[in-house]
Write a protein that holds these residues in place. Structure first.
Motif, short mmCIF file in Angstrom:
data_model
loop_
_atom_site.label_atom_id
_atom_site.label_comp_id
_atom_site.label_asym_id
_atom_site.label_seq_id
_atom_site.Cartn_x
_atom_site.Cartn_y
_atom_site.Cartn_z
N GLU A 237 0.55 5.93 -3.40
CA GLU A 237 0.68 5.98 -4.86
C GLU A 237 1.94 5.27 -5.31
O GLU A 237 1.91 4.49 -6.27
N VAL A 238 3.03 5.51 -4.60
CA VAL A 238 4.28 4.85 -4.96
C VAL A 238 4.20 3.36 -4.68
O VAL A 238 4.68 2.53 -5.46
N GLN A 239 3.57 2.99 -3.57
CA GLN A 239 3.45 1.58 -3.19
C GLN A 239 2.60 0.79 -4.18
O GLN A 239 2.96 -0.33 -4.57
N GLN A 240 1.48 1.35 -4.60
CA GLN A 240 0.48 0.56 -5.31
C GLN A 240 0.48 0.75 -6.83
O GLN A 240 0.06 -0.14 -7.55
N LYS A 241 0.91 1.93 -7.29
CA LYS A 241 0.72 2.23 -8.70
C LYS A 241 2.01 2.38 -9.50
O LYS A 241 1.97 2.47 -10.73
N ARG A 242 3.13 2.44 -8.81
CA ARG A 242 4.40 2.56 -9.52
C ARG A 242 5.24 1.31 -9.30
O ARG A 242 4.99 0.52 -8.40
N HIS A 243 6.26 1.17 -10.13
CA HIS A 243 7.28 0.13 -9.92
C HIS A 243 6.68 -1.27 -9.89
O HIS A 243 7.11 -2.13 -9.11
N GLY A 244 5.66 -1.48 -10.71
CA GLY A 244 5.10 -2.82 -10.84
C GLY A 244 4.21 -3.25 -9.69
O GLY A 244 3.84 -4.42 -9.59
N GLY A 245 3.87 -2.32 -8.82
CA GLY A 245 2.99 -2.66 -7.71
C GLY A 245 3.69 -3.31 -6.53
O GLY A 245 3.04 -3.70 -5.55
N GLN A 246 5.02 -3.45 -6.59
CA GLN A 246 5.73 -3.99 -5.42
C GLN A 246 5.87 -2.89 -4.36
O GLN A 246 5.83 -1.71 -4.67
N TRP A 247 6.03 -3.29 -3.12
CA TRP A 247 5.85 -2.35 -2.00
C TRP A 247 7.11 -1.61 -1.59
O TRP A 247 7.02 -0.61 -0.89
N PHE A 248 8.29 -2.10 -1.94
CA PHE A 248 9.52 -1.63 -1.30
C PHE A 248 9.69 -0.12 -1.37
O PHE A 248 9.90 0.54 -0.35
#
Length: 358
Positions: A237-248
């Motif tokens: 969820e954090v990887q794909q849907k938050r923070h613009g979709g960036q993975w860090f």
């Protein structure tokens, strides 16, 4: 470039771990603090290479670098060097220092282990608490995304971002923060208030052995110090849907990168025989061969080092095969009480319980 580096790892370790050791399978319990299942020490192919680990011995709170022999005994480099009246040219409590010490340091390791392996009374691996081989990386962990075709395809429909529909022509790189590093048998924290979508990604980790920039692909394997099991544990969820979709951020939660149980030096691993396997509560979720990697290790190192310096001790996680949880129907995610097991055949197995932080 230090062209003799890999030859030392090949030939020097052979004498240290080959002729001196019993060469028998031995299962020993890794029970320190976490009641883990038996730790299996399997002889290395052709009795060459070394298993280098960071551990605490007995009840000590101080970590040290050890060599794990084929018969399950361990050589504490610092104490053995002192007993042998040898002054080491590197800090024997630091794996990074050993890796950076080059040929001279590795020759000293060989000499210490040669002599130590002949004596009785060495402690057994069951008397140690194994930590990550590199507990405090100097730099972020480099990672390769989408390096197995089946994994790329399985994620197409499940990924929130549909922009990438064709496998890129060059390796996809990202990094994980240093505090993701976790031990081979330590719990992975799970915070349901942050996300309940923690996923598994079993991977083969490469440890770089010497500094290099613009490394040619045909010379890249000369820069490999060794290999370890690694899990790129991810909050989807954090990887794909938050923070613009960036993975860090989704890849960088604390403790979401267990590694170990040791580093096997390059000569001790036959890559074409390596399989990357993941189990959750004993149920196999992933199983693929190194030969199925789309970008092999020489290509990864060559492209990563293009215009960017790699340092001794840098860690590269080389990608995960198909079978991850978020792409399943229905999706599956790790939950408190689960046991995550990551196996790299010929290298080792790590087992990490999932522990609630709430």
């Amino acid at each position: 470039m230090d062209k003799n580096r890999r030859n030392w790892i090949k030939a020097g370790a052979s004498a240290a771990v080959g002729s001196m050791l019993m060469g028998q399978n031995l299962s020993q319990a890794q029970t320190a603090n976490n009641g883990q299942q038996a730790l299996v020490v399997t002889p290395l192919p052709g009795k060459i290479g070394m298993r280098l680990a960071t551990a605490r011995l007995g009840n000590s709170s101080v970590s040290t670098v050890i060599v794990v022999l084929d018969d399950g005994r361990v050589v504490d480099l610092k104490s053995e060097a002192q007993r042998q009246n040898m002054t080491l040219g590197f800090d024997a409590s630091s794996m990074l220092a050993l890796v950076a010490s080059g040929n001279a340091g590795f020759a000293q390791v060989k000499a210490v282990v040669d002599r130590a392996a002949q004596q009785s009374g060495l402690p057994n691996v069951s008397q140690t608490t194994l930590m990550s081989p590199i507990p405090r990386p100097d730099r972020n962990i480099y990672c390769v995304g989408w390096n197995y075709l089946d994994h790329f395809e399985e994620g197409k429909n499940a990924r929130a971002d549909k922009a990438v529909q064709k496998l890129p022509d060059h390796p996809v790189f990202f990094t994980k923060a240093t505090h993701t590093m976790n031990g081979p048998f330590d719990p992975i924290p799970h915070d349901i208030t942050n996300s309940n979508t923690t996923d598994w990604e079993a991977e083969l980790a490469v440890v770089i052995g010497q500094r290099g920039r613009n490394i040619p692909e045909d010379k890249a394997m000369d820069y490999v110090f060794g290999y370890a099991a690694y899990n790129d544990t991810t909050s989807r969820e954090v990887q794909q849907k938050r923070h613009g979709g960036q993975w860090f951020k989704g890849k960088s939660l604390d403790g979401h990168g267990p590694m170990g149980p040791w580093i096997v030096t390059a000569a001790g691993v036959q890559l074409d025989d390596v399989r990357v396997i993941c189990r959750v509560n004993g149920v196999e979720k992933q199983n693929a061969s190194y030969k199925q990697m789309y970008f092999k290790i020489p290509r990864i190192i060559a492209e990563l080092s293009r215009g960017m310096t790699l340092e001794p001790g840098d860690i590269i996680a080389t990608g995960t095969p198909s079978g991850v949880g978020f792409a399943r129907t229905p999706p599956e995610f790790l939950k408190p009480g689960d046991l995550l097991e990551t196996e790299i055949t010929g290298v080792g197995i790590i087992r990490n319980p999932i522990r609630s932080e709430v």
